[in-house]
Design an enzyme around this catalytic site. Structure first.
Site: not given
Ligand code: MRU
Length: 347
Positions: A45-47, A88, A195, A236, A246-247
């Protein structure tokens, strides 16, 4: 640093982020469907990491296409891309990676199916290596805004685990640390998927960068007590006007930062900037299984049958963002102009 994703022969191997920090285990993917499933279930996970995984998954899937002719290869590859696009909805990097892989076919109109398989694999390798370099560049630009002695608040995990290595928001922290600045990180636990507590706290601890874990609801109080000098988060998807998805919980932090006069920065690669989306209102926000809210680490934490809501991201309006740190420099307001300029700037 922990390798998030790698090739092992012709297989894609990922550290299973659902199990961290309690167990260091790996998921091995031999098909595109397995990579899609791993992204959907948050093994990875993470963009930026999702983008790299998508490219590697497509290279993996392409290998299995039985080639009759070029047209048939293209049709099959398009099906794989459609499958990958369903993994996603919010992270721009997923769609950017798919488009980058599709461009390989357009750039080589005369290539045979066998040649395309090789070219797709090379492109996926390139994106994997490039992501680490991009994050180091983000770190270099971003460390300039980190005051010596600062306590830096971050949300979710925008670290090595969320990328091919080094991280975006945590890349800024790492670079500041590497230049010798005395800093510490406040990590929001980031309910419901944790996370922050499971990944950010673990990642920083591994490298001996001072980290203090807090629950999400503590951020406002600590800002009001002047305990936070800077907020840095990842993204994201960033719209053309600088609105940032973002999250979930990021918007809350941005409002609190404004109220308490704490600079609020976003660190992200330009692949996260989606100029086709005019404002944050047009960014699709993923809704995940409510069970992530009613349960924690697999155990129920709410009365059985209670209704729960689980939007996974929120949108922070551009007016609350001090700057967007990218690999080509820091974008400032007005973002419509600065983001476009940075996107067009040559490396
Ligand atoms: O749901 P996730 O864990 O994929 O969400 C991740 C985030 O919101 C991060 O802050 C974002 O992807 C940036 S990661 C460098």
């Amino acid at each position: 640093m922990i390798p998030t994703i790698a090739w092992r022969d012709d297989r894609v191997v990922m550290i299973d982020q659902r199990k961290l920090p309690f167990k260091e285990s790996y998921v091995v993917c031999t098909t595109l469907a397995q990579v899609v499933d791993a992204i959907r279930k948050m093994v990875i996970r993470g963009a930026p990491a999702i983008g790299v995984a998508a490219a590697m998954g497509l290279a993996l899937g392409a290998r299995r296409i039985r080639i009759q002719n070029r047209a048939a290869f293209e049709r099959n590859f398009q099906r794989l891309c459609d499958q990958m696009a369903s993994a996603r909805p919010t992270a721009s990097n997923l769609f950017w990676a798919i488009q980058t892989m599709q461009q390989v076919l357009r750039d080589h109109p005369q290539a045979s199916g066998e040649e395309l398989k090789e070219l797709l694999r090379l492109k996926a390798d390139e994106l994997l290596a490039e992501d680490q370099a991009i994050n180091q560049a983000i770190g270099q630009h971003g460390q300039a805004v980190v005051p010596n002695g600062a306590t830096v608040l971050t949300h979710c995990n925008a670290g090595a685990l969320a990328t091919a290595g080094y991280g975006t928001a945590l890349g800024v922290v790492r670079a500041a640390w590497e230049t010798g600045k005395k800093i510490q990180v406040l990590a929001d636990e980031t309910r419901p998927f944790l996370q922050g507590s499971r990944l950010t706290a673990w990642e920083l601890q591994q490298e001996n960068i001072p980290v203090i874990l807090i629950t999400d609801s503590m951020a406002g109080y600590l800002m009001s007590q002047a305990k936070v000098q800077l907020v840095v988060v990842g993204a994201d998807r960033i719209a053309a006007n600088g609105d940032v998805a973002n999250k979930i919980g990021t918007y809350t932090l941005a409002v609190l930062a404004k109220e308490n006069k704490v600079p609020f920065y976003v660190a992200a690669p330009l692949s996260t900037v989606d100029l086709s989306v005019t404002t944050g209102k047009d960014i699709p926000i993923e809704e995940r299984d409510p069970q992530e809210v009613t349960h924690s680490l697999g155990r129920p934490i709410a009365p059985p049958g209670v209704t729960a809501w689980n939007p996974a991201f929120d949108v922070t309006p551009n007016r609350l963002v001090h700057g967007i740190v990218t690999e080509k420099g820091i974008a400032r307001k007005p973002y419509k102009r600065s983001l476009k300029t940075l996107k067009q700037k040559r490396a």
